[in-house]
Design a protein around this motif. Structure first.
Motif, mmCIF file in Angstrom:
data_model
loop_
_atom_site.group_PDB
_atom_site.id
_atom_site.type_symbol
_atom_site.label_atom_id
_atom_site.label_comp_id
_atom_site.label_asym_id
_atom_site.label_seq_id
_atom_site.Cartn_x
_atom_site.Cartn_y
_atom_site.Cartn_z
ATOM 1 N N ILE A 1 11.021 -3.337 9.799
ATOM 2 C CA ILE A 1 11.772 -2.267 9.127
ATOM 3 C C ILE A 1 11.302 -1.999 7.708
ATOM 4 C CG2 ILE A 1 13.878 -2.598 10.485
ATOM 5 C CD1 ILE A 1 14.996 -4.193 8.081
ATOM 6 N N ALA A 2 10.231 -2.637 7.266
ATOM 7 C CA ALA A 2 9.880 -2.517 5.847
ATOM 8 C C ALA A 2 8.389 -2.671 5.627
ATOM 9 C CB ALA A 2 10.637 -3.574 5.033
ATOM 10 N N ASN A 3 7.917 -2.128 4.513
ATOM 11 C CA ASN A 3 6.575 -2.408 4.036
ATOM 12 C C ASN A 3 6.580 -3.753 3.310
ATOM 13 O OD1 ASN A 3 6.506 1.013 3.424
ATOM 14 N ND2 ASN A 3 5.035 0.067 4.791
ATOM 15 N N LEU A 4 5.414 -4.353 3.231
ATOM 16 C CA LEU A 4 5.282 -5.706 2.690
ATOM 17 C C LEU A 4 4.331 -5.711 1.508
ATOM 18 C CD1 LEU A 4 5.819 -8.806 3.044
ATOM 19 C CD2 LEU A 4 3.814 -8.830 4.542
ATOM 20 N N PHE A 5 4.747 -6.370 0.432
ATOM 21 C CA PHE A 5 3.914 -6.558 -0.749
ATOM 22 C C PHE A 5 3.774 -8.045 -1.036
ATOM 23 C CE2 PHE A 5 5.107 -2.206 -1.214
ATOM 24 C CZ PHE A 5 4.087 -1.598 -1.938
ATOM 25 N N ALA A 6 2.644 -8.412 -1.648
ATOM 26 C CA ALA A 6 2.389 -9.810 -1.991
ATOM 27 C C ALA A 6 1.756 -9.889 -3.377
ATOM 28 C CB ALA A 6 1.463 -10.449 -0.958
ATOM 29 N N VAL A 7 2.074 -10.958 -4.088
ATOM 30 C CA VAL A 7 1.377 -11.286 -5.332
ATOM 31 C C VAL A 7 0.436 -12.439 -5.016
ATOM 32 C CG1 VAL A 7 1.579 -12.064 -7.710
ATOM 33 C CG2 VAL A 7 3.309 -10.522 -6.762
ATOM 34 N N ILE A 8 -0.867 -12.169 -5.081
ATOM 35 C CA ILE A 8 -1.891 -13.143 -4.740
ATOM 36 C C ILE A 8 -2.895 -13.211 -5.877
ATOM 37 C CG2 ILE A 8 -3.725 -13.773 -3.119
ATOM 38 C CD1 ILE A 8 -2.211 -12.228 -0.958
ATOM 39 N N ASP A 9 -3.088 -14.394 -6.430
ATOM 40 C CA ASP A 9 -4.019 -14.593 -7.555
ATOM 41 C C ASP A 9 -3.715 -13.617 -8.690
ATOM 42 O OD1 ASP A 9 -5.316 -16.582 -6.086
ATOM 43 O OD2 ASP A 9 -6.707 -15.148 -5.176
ATOM 44 N N GLY A 10 -2.440 -13.361 -8.916
ATOM 45 C CA GLY A 10 -2.015 -12.516 -10.025
ATOM 46 C C GLY A 10 -2.026 -11.027 -9.751
ATOM 47 N N ALA A 11 -2.483 -10.601 -8.568
ATOM 48 C CA ALA A 11 -2.557 -9.177 -8.232
ATOM 49 C C ALA A 11 -1.458 -8.809 -7.249
ATOM 50 C CB ALA A 11 -3.922 -8.835 -7.647
ATOM 51 N N LEU B 1 -2.901 1.778 4.627
ATOM 52 C CA LEU B 1 -2.353 2.566 5.723
ATOM 53 C C LEU B 1 -3.197 2.446 6.988
ATOM 54 C CD1 LEU B 1 -1.292 5.869 3.889
ATOM 55 C CD2 LEU B 1 0.113 3.859 4.425
ATOM 56 N N ALA B 2 -4.504 2.307 6.819
ATOM 57 C CA ALA B 2 -5.403 2.236 7.977
ATOM 58 C C ALA B 2 -5.156 1.009 8.843
ATOM 59 C CB ALA B 2 -6.864 2.243 7.505
ATOM 60 N N ASP B 3 -4.411 0.043 8.325
ATOM 61 C CA ASP B 3 -4.115 -1.158 9.122
ATOM 62 C C ASP B 3 -2.836 -1.018 9.932
ATOM 63 O OD1 ASP B 3 -6.407 -2.478 8.511
ATOM 64 O OD2 ASP B 3 -5.543 -3.810 7.001
ATOM 65 N N GLY B 4 -2.346 0.211 10.091
ATOM 66 C CA GLY B 4 -1.174 0.459 10.915
ATOM 67 C C GLY B 4 0.120 0.468 10.135
ATOM 68 N N VAL B 5 0.037 0.851 8.879
ATOM 69 C CA VAL B 5 1.186 0.806 7.978
ATOM 70 C C VAL B 5 1.866 2.172 7.910
ATOM 71 C CG1 VAL B 5 1.875 0.458 5.572
ATOM 72 C CG2 VAL B 5 0.140 -1.028 6.604
ATOM 73 N N LEU B 6 3.187 2.170 8.042
ATOM 74 C CA LEU B 6 3.948 3.403 7.834
ATOM 75 C C LEU B 6 3.899 3.766 6.352
ATOM 76 C CD1 LEU B 6 6.036 5.428 9.239
ATOM 77 C CD2 LEU B 6 7.766 4.047 8.087
ATOM 78 N N PRO B 7 3.635 5.038 6.006
ATOM 79 C CA PRO B 7 3.612 5.448 4.596
ATOM 80 C C PRO B 7 5.030 5.501 4.024
ATOM 81 C CG PRO B 7 3.224 7.351 6.008
ATOM 82 C CD PRO B 7 3.240 6.149 6.905
ATOM 83 N N VAL C 1 8.304 5.563 1.681
ATOM 84 C CA VAL C 1 8.658 6.301 0.469
ATOM 85 C C VAL C 1 8.796 5.349 -0.717
ATOM 86 C CG1 VAL C 1 10.494 7.676 -0.586
ATOM 87 C CG2 VAL C 1 9.711 8.211 1.720
ATOM 88 N N MET C 2 9.477 4.217 -0.527
ATOM 89 C CA MET C 2 9.563 3.221 -1.602
ATOM 90 C C MET C 2 8.205 2.559 -1.824
ATOM 91 S SD MET C 2 11.461 1.851 -3.920
ATOM 92 C CE MET C 2 13.174 2.159 -3.455
ATOM 93 N N ARG C 3 7.436 2.395 -0.762
ATOM 94 C CA ARG C 3 6.078 1.863 -0.911
ATOM 95 C C ARG C 3 5.286 2.703 -1.894
ATOM 96 N NH1 ARG C 3 0.927 2.917 1.064
ATOM 97 N NH2 ARG C 3 -0.375 1.089 1.592
ATOM 98 N N ALA C 4 5.376 4.032 -1.761
ATOM 99 C CA ALA C 4 4.644 4.916 -2.666
ATOM 100 C C ALA C 4 5.115 4.741 -4.107
ATOM 101 C CB ALA C 4 4.814 6.368 -2.221
ATOM 102 N N GLU D 1 -4.020 -1.529 -2.661
ATOM 103 C CA GLU D 1 -4.169 -1.722 -1.223
ATOM 104 C C GLU D 1 -5.288 -2.713 -0.954
ATOM 105 O OE1 GLU D 1 -2.658 2.318 0.983
ATOM 106 O OE2 GLU D 1 -4.798 2.151 0.510
ATOM 107 N N ARG D 2 -5.014 -3.623 -0.001
ATOM 108 C CA ARG D 2 -6.025 -4.621 0.357
ATOM 109 C C ARG D 2 -5.695 -5.187 1.725
ATOM 110 N NH1 ARG D 2 -6.414 -10.069 -3.052
ATOM 111 N NH2 ARG D 2 -6.022 -11.231 -1.127
ATOM 112 N N PRO D 3 -6.667 -5.289 2.622
ATOM 113 C CA PRO D 3 -6.389 -5.926 3.915
ATOM 114 C C PRO D 3 -5.911 -7.357 3.711
ATOM 115 C CG PRO D 3 -8.484 -4.764 3.979
ATOM 116 C CD PRO D 3 -8.063 -4.780 2.542
ATOM 117 N N LEU D 4 -4.893 -7.737 4.488
ATOM 118 C CA LEU D 4 -4.321 -9.076 4.370
ATOM 119 C C LEU D 4 -4.302 -9.745 5.746
ATOM 120 C CD1 LEU D 4 -1.224 -8.346 2.089
ATOM 121 C CD2 LEU D 4 -3.430 -9.292 1.388
ATOM 122 N N ALA D 5 -4.549 -11.031 5.753
ATOM 123 C CA ALA D 5 -4.422 -11.843 6.959
ATOM 124 C C ALA D 5 -3.170 -12.705 6.838
ATOM 125 C CB ALA D 5 -5.658 -12.716 7.139
ATOM 126 N N ALA D 6 -2.754 -13.296 7.955
ATOM 127 C CA ALA D 6 -1.585 -14.167 7.923
ATOM 128 C C ALA D 6 -1.778 -15.294 6.909
ATOM 129 C CB ALA D 6 -1.331 -14.730 9.317
#
Length: 263
Positions: A178-188, A194-200, A202-205, A214-219
């Motif tokens: 139900i949500a977009n996901l953000f991460a803080v990794i190495d200070g970023a 979006l190309a990885d199957g992410v819904l655009p 509104v709060m994400r924007a 934007e950056r591809p992320l693995a588990a």
């Protein structure tokens, strides 16, 4: 509760939708969930733009009425200045079969509800039962076809979690059910593209405008992240656990809540 159906307000008990409506029989439609604050829909233009983009993908005509006015009327009829509005648009009725009618008559429904309580930090797992298809045009459409999300959310419940992270067919992180996901990794501050199957979202924007990348992320990246949080039209929710690993940093989410209206 009063709701908007078609071109007017009606009582919930009096509302009628045909059992032949393609939204019911085939999930042929779109929806938008919107945050109501101070009597106004937050980021309304972005929601309507996403609705129009999804309608174009589906070949679904938009209703010829003032949607902003219909949303406002629904909120006012229910005495709400703070809460949640949901707009659902289906292709309307049609004959048996998958092919849509040549001249559809869409069904529009708008409902209103009070705002829910603030949620604690979310506990996440990574879904094993299903994957996000990043190659489908539906990956970036907020459609009524939600069964992948339902399967993953059921899995999360069985595993004692609040939500599930969906990987795509290449094992990259897409989003939760139900949500977009953000991460803080190495200070970023980063989020999957979006190309990885992410819904655009509104709060994400809105968060992207604050400097996220934007950056591809693995588990694996989620397991080493210093902070994780989720975004939806209803706000920003911190993550307190991912696959059993505690996540105790909340500073980025708190900073964004202070900067973004309705976050």
């Amino acid at each position: 509760m009063k709701l908007w159906l078609g071109d007017r307000l009606t009582e919930e008990a009096d509302a009628r939708i045909s059992p032949l409506d393609r939204g019911f029989t085939l999930g042929d439609g779109l929806f938008e969930t919107m945050r109501l604050s101070g009597g106004a829909v937050l980021r309304l233009d972005a929601h309507l733009a996403r609705l129009a983009a999804g309608a174009q993908v589906l070949g679904l005509p938009l209703p010829g009425l003032d949607l902003a006015g219909a949303l406002a009327a629904t909120a006012q009829a229910n005495g709400l200045s703070e809460g949640v509005l949901r707009l659902t648009l289906t292709r309307g009725t049609g004959p048996r079969g998958v092919l849509p009618p040549a001249a559809p008559s869409p069904t529009l429904v708008i409902t209103a509800a009070p705002a829910g309580p603030a949620l604690p930090p979310a506990r996440l797992v990574i879904a094993q039962t299903t994957r996000r298809n990043e190659l489908s045009p539906l990956a970036q459409v907020k459609s009524l076809n939600y069964l992948d999300g339902i399967l993953a959310r059921q899995e999360a419940a069985r595993r004692g979690a609040d939500d599930a992270v969906l990987l795509n067919t290449r094992e990259r992180v897409a989003e939760t059910t139900i949500a977009n996901l953000f991460a803080v990794i190495d200070g970023a501050l980063v989020t999957p593209p979006l190309a990885d199957g992410v819904l655009p979202g509104v709060m994400r924007a809105a968060v992207m405008a604050e400097g996220a990348q934007e950056r591809p992320l693995a588990a694996f990246d989620l397991q080493r992240a210093d902070e994780l949080f989720l975004t939806s039209a209803l706000g920003i929710r911190s993550v307190g656990e991912i696959e059993g690993r505690p996540v105790s940093a909340f500073a980025a989410a708190e900073r964004l809540r202070a900067r973004i209206p309705g976050a």
